[in-house]
Design an enzyme around this catalytic site. Structure first.
Site, mmCIF file in Angstrom:
data_model
loop_
_atom_site.group_PDB
_atom_site.id
_atom_site.type_symbol
_atom_site.label_atom_id
_atom_site.label_comp_id
_atom_site.label_asym_id
_atom_site.label_seq_id
_atom_site.Cartn_x
_atom_site.Cartn_y
_atom_site.Cartn_z
ATOM 1 N N HIS A 140 0.776 -1.088 -0.019
ATOM 2 C CA HIS A 140 0.078 -0.065 -0.093
ATOM 3 C C HIS A 140 0.857 1.211 0.100
ATOM 4 O O HIS A 140 2.078 1.133 0.529
ATOM 5 C CB HIS A 140 -0.844 -0.016 1.244
ATOM 6 C CG HIS A 140 -1.849 1.019 1.451
ATOM 7 N ND1 HIS A 140 -1.692 2.010 1.662
ATOM 8 C CD2 HIS A 140 -3.128 0.922 1.187
ATOM 9 C CE1 HIS A 140 -2.795 3.010 1.824
ATOM 10 N NE2 HIS A 140 -3.757 2.152 1.316
ATOM 11 N N ASP A 217 3.032 -4.925 8.289
ATOM 12 C CA ASP A 217 1.773 -3.965 7.751
ATOM 13 C C ASP A 217 0.596 -4.956 7.872
ATOM 14 O O ASP A 217 0.147 -5.653 7.019
ATOM 15 C CB ASP A 217 1.756 -3.161 6.496
ATOM 16 C CG ASP A 217 0.743 -2.619 6.158
ATOM 17 O OD1 ASP A 217 -0.545 -2.894 6.931
ATOM 18 O OD2 ASP A 217 0.414 -1.966 4.799
ATOM 19 N N GLN A 220 -4.683 -5.263 6.659
ATOM 20 C CA GLN A 220 -5.668 -6.567 6.391
ATOM 21 C C GLN A 220 -5.728 -7.704 6.779
ATOM 22 O O GLN A 220 -6.543 -8.444 6.454
ATOM 23 C CB GLN A 220 -5.472 -6.236 4.672
ATOM 24 C CG GLN A 220 -5.782 -5.149 3.939
ATOM 25 C CD GLN A 220 -7.122 -4.484 3.980
ATOM 26 O OE1 GLN A 220 -7.902 -5.157 4.076
ATOM 27 N NE2 GLN A 220 -7.044 -3.202 3.595
ATOM 28 N N LYS A 243 -10.554 -0.864 10.411
ATOM 29 C CA LYS A 243 -10.824 -2.093 9.329
ATOM 30 C C LYS A 243 -11.262 -3.259 10.105
ATOM 31 O O LYS A 243 -11.449 -4.418 9.718
ATOM 32 C CB LYS A 243 -9.415 -2.322 8.510
ATOM 33 C CG LYS A 243 -9.083 -1.228 7.715
ATOM 34 C CD LYS A 243 -8.129 -1.674 6.798
ATOM 35 C CE LYS A 243 -7.384 -0.234 6.267
ATOM 36 N NZ LYS A 243 -7.895 0.336 5.076
ATOM 37 N N CYS A 383 -4.536 2.522 -3.506
ATOM 38 C CA CYS A 383 -3.418 2.988 -3.029
ATOM 39 C C CYS A 383 -2.083 2.144 -3.324
ATOM 40 O O CYS A 383 -1.417 1.914 -2.557
ATOM 41 C CB CYS A 383 -3.420 3.460 -1.623
ATOM 42 S SG CYS A 383 -4.664 4.513 -1.244
HETATM 43 N N1 7TS Z 1 -1.827 -0.997 4.534
HETATM 44 C C1 7TS Z 1 -2.971 -1.675 4.053
HETATM 45 C C2 7TS Z 1 -2.273 -2.934 3.430
HETATM 46 C C3 7TS Z 1 -4.088 -1.023 3.864
HETATM 47 O O1 7TS Z 1 -5.004 -1.756 3.245
HETATM 48 C C4 7TS Z 1 -4.363 0.246 4.154
HETATM 49 C C5 7TS Z 1 -5.646 1.030 4.005
HETATM 50 C C6 7TS Z 1 -3.265 0.932 4.830
HETATM 51 C C7 7TS Z 1 -2.116 0.495 5.023
HETATM 52 C C8 7TS Z 1 -3.446 2.327 5.475
HETATM 53 O O2 7TS Z 1 -4.476 2.211 6.299
HETATM 54 P P1 7TS Z 1 -5.033 3.523 7.186
HETATM 55 O O3 7TS Z 1 -6.081 3.049 8.143
HETATM 56 O O4 7TS Z 1 -3.809 4.225 7.809
HETATM 57 O O5 7TS Z 1 -5.412 4.277 6.288
HETATM 58 N N2 7TS Z 1 -6.201 0.476 2.863
HETATM 59 C C9 7TS Z 1 -7.211 0.953 2.215
HETATM 60 C C10 7TS Z 1 -7.968 0.169 1.174
HETATM 61 O O6 7TS Z 1 -7.766 -0.903 0.746
HETATM 62 N N3 7TS Z 1 -9.156 0.986 0.835
HETATM 63 O O7 7TS Z 1 -8.992 2.156 1.548
HETATM 64 C C11 7TS Z 1 -7.957 2.140 2.439
#
Ligand code: 7TS
Length: 593
Positions: A140, A217, A220, A243, A383
């Site tokens: 990401h 990370d 997910q 999430k 992203c």
């Molecule tokens: N890493 C992964 C694998 C992610 O899927 C996301 C967000 C992030 C980092 C960042 O997370 P945040 O909570 O700090 O924003 N992924 C997504 C997505 O797949 N669609 O919207 C956000």
């Protein structure tokens, strides 16, 4: 307006055997029970963010309505309660991750901030010019950009593990990248765009053989499987609360004590100090050293409630249910004509990215058409632009599942996709005419202002967004296809999630009239091109430049319904038209001057 909590409950058929009582579970997520565009909502955008159960909503409400106070400093009752609940949530997270100590749990805004914290603090102390950071091609952006910033600041080098055809992590290639210059490995545990579950334990073991720490990370991974940081033996683990059924704006960085102890503070402020004087400031102990300022107390309390909720349902039961959903959905979607799934690695989490090649339907159109049927999926690059580039697609549509999704919802997704494919195939267009035949559109009215008035009248007559959306699509339908010769790189409009071309010229025999033609592989964008042609093509360049186009889109209500990505795309097209107009005006001025 979308209906809120107005539907009679849809029966929750459970043809897949599951240990979860889906009917009861769905009742505890109020947002699932609503109409969208007149249809019962099917929420399949869980990888972006999941819906929240009452357990979390009630915890947030309880905190604000009963216990609201700042933590760690008050001597009064409310302050004590807030501090107790905040620290109790830290203990919940510690148990959830099986961390050795509560001090190893740092509360941050989310995965993005957790990774930035490590890049900034670990990076400042341990990374120097010539050192290397290893990430993978499926990261990401939040696990790419912080390392690029660090590399820019220090002169370190980013090394990228390639991925295979199925979206799998190429372990041999990874091992080849590890060397004495490698200072950190930072890899996604589960890919958000492909669903690939990476061999996290083996990734950590291989790095540790070289004495290299590893950040995982887990954004997910945490919603889908039980995580044990001590079994994984990772050095850092990052995830986001939102999430995993928790609130937005809260997340966790787990770090091993000895590393966190060795790292300098990330931000300075209240609560992170032991003592402050102008001569010297000393820092607080872990975890407070990394929690400067008043934290997201309600978020932490809500996150604790979310993790307890997940544990009470049983993480194995959730993983089992989602594995069945994934198998069922993969099978059903593979049956949709022309649909291709991107990311077929084993093992995989319940995330399915797909494109429709035949007839070609852009991801943007798929998402918009599904939305009109009440089905929420995500479209775009998620992203993960390097992943899109690796698979040669500008974007995908993505259905991502959560513990509350049902087989019936998957049936409806597949049926909706079949309808969309059939509908688009039925009105497939012939290829474009020869270049010489192309008529550039002449002015639709006396001036852009007059054209805008005509368009506004049409749109103001249509109330609901789906009617306006249909009107835009119909305008796009009438656009003649752009001849292949015009689909050049120079005519490509970048900044759009779909492929857009715009060809312009000064009308022969005039001093300052701009004409243009455009096209896109996305129906909605083709409609927007048609709107721009109606507004501007055949008009005087100076009048085009003087026209308030943002004001116009606001007036007809299009801007509110376009996502940021689409608004950016529209802005890029408008900018291209204005650039052509400016060039004509410039030539005119030059000729006069
Ligand atoms: N890493 C992964 C694998 C992610 O899927 C996301 C967000 C992030 C980092 C960042 O997370 P945040 O909570 O700090 O924003 N992924 C997504 C997505 O797949 N669609 O919207 C956000």
């Amino acid at each position: 307006m979308n209906g809120m909590i107005t539907t009679p409950k849809r029966p929750t058929r459970q043809p897949l055997p599951t240990a979860l009582d889906l009917e009861k579970i769905r009742d505890t997520f109020p947002a699932l029970n609503q109409l969208v565009h007149g249809r019962p909502l099917i929420y399949l955008d869980n990888a972006a963010t999941s819906q929240k159960p009452y357990a979390v909503l009630d915890a947030l409400s309880r905190y604000y309505s009963r216990d609201n106070a700042n933590i760690h400093r008050a001597v009064h009752q409310l302050g004590e309660r807030a501090t107790r609940d905040y620290e109790a949530a830290r203990a919940v997270v510690q148990r959830f991750l099986n961390a050795a100590r509560p001090e190893e749990i740092i509360f941050v805004r989310g995965t993005t901030e957790a990774i930035n914290l490590v890049a900034s603090s670990f990076g400042r102390k341990f990374v120097h010019a010539g050192d290397e950071i290893v990430i993978s091609h499926m990261e990401h952006h939040s696990n790419i950009v912080p390392w690029q910033l660090l590399c820019e600041a220090t002169g370190a080098v980013l090394r990228v593990v390639p991925i295979g055809e199925r979206g799998e992590f190429l372990f041999d290639e990874y091992e080849k990248l590890l060397n004495p210059r490698t200072k950190l490995v930072s890899i996604v545990h589960v890919s958000n765009s492909l669903g690939t579950i990476n061999p996290a334990k083996q990734i950590v073991e291989a790095a540790h053989r070289h004495g290299i720490p590893v950040l995982l990370d887990g954004a997910q991974a945490v919603p889908h499987m039980a995580i044990d940081v001590r079994t994984l033996d990772c050095d850092f683990y990052a995830f986001s609360g939102h999430k995993v059924y928790g609130p937005t704006g809260i997340g966790v960085l787990y770090g091993k004590t000895e590393l966190l102890e060795a790292m300098p503070p990330y931000q300075g402020g209240g609560d992170m100090i032991a003592s402050v004087s102008f001569a010297k400031t000393t820092y607080n102990v872990l975890p407070y050293k990394f929690e400067a300022g008043t934290p997201n107390i309600a978020g932490v309390v809500g996150l604790g409630a979310a993790l307890e909720y997940v544990q009470a349902l049983g993480q194995d039961a959730i993983a089992d249910h989602e594995a069945r959903l994934l198998r069922y959905a993969t099978e059903k979607l593979q049956g949709v004509p022309g649909l291709r799934i991107i990311g077929t690695a084993e093992p995989k989490a319940a995330v399915i990215s797909f494109v429709v090649d035949d007839p070609p339907i852009s991801a943007l159109d798929l998402g918009t058409k599904l939305d009109l049927k009440g089905i929420a999926v995500r479209t775009g690059h998620h992203c993960c632009q390097p992943v899109m580039e690796r698979f040669g697609v500008p974007a995908t549509a993505r259905a991502s599942f959560a513990l509350y999704n049902t087989a019936e919802e998957i049936d409806r997704l597949a049926a909706a996709l079949e309808d969309i494919v059939a509908e688009v195939a039925a009105r497939a267009k012939p290829t474009g005419p020869a270049l010489v035949d192309v008529p550039f559109p002449t002015a639709s009215a006396e001036s852009p202002v007059a054209a805008a008035a005509e368009l506004a009248e049409l749109f103001e007559f249509l109330n609901a967004w789906d009617e306006r959306y249909q009107a835009v699509l119909e305008m796009g339908d009438k656009l003649p296809p752009l001849p292949a010769a015009f689909k050049s790189d120079a005519n490509r409009v970048h900044g759009c999630q779909s492929t857009v071309h715009l060809a312009a010229r000064k009308r022969p025999g005039t001093a300052d009239v701009l004409e243009f033609l455009g096209d896109s592989d996305a129906d909605l964008v083709r409609g927007l091109v048609a709107v721009l042609e109606r507004l501007f093509s055949g008009q005087r360049a100076s009048e085009i430049l003087a026209f308030d186009v943002e004001g116009f889109f606001h007036r007809i209500g299009l801007d509110q319904h376009l996502t940021l990505g689409r608004r950016n795309g529209l802005a890029a097209m408008v900018q291209r038209v204005r650039r052509h107009a400016a060039a004509i005006v410039g030539q005119e001025t030059a000729a006069v001057g």
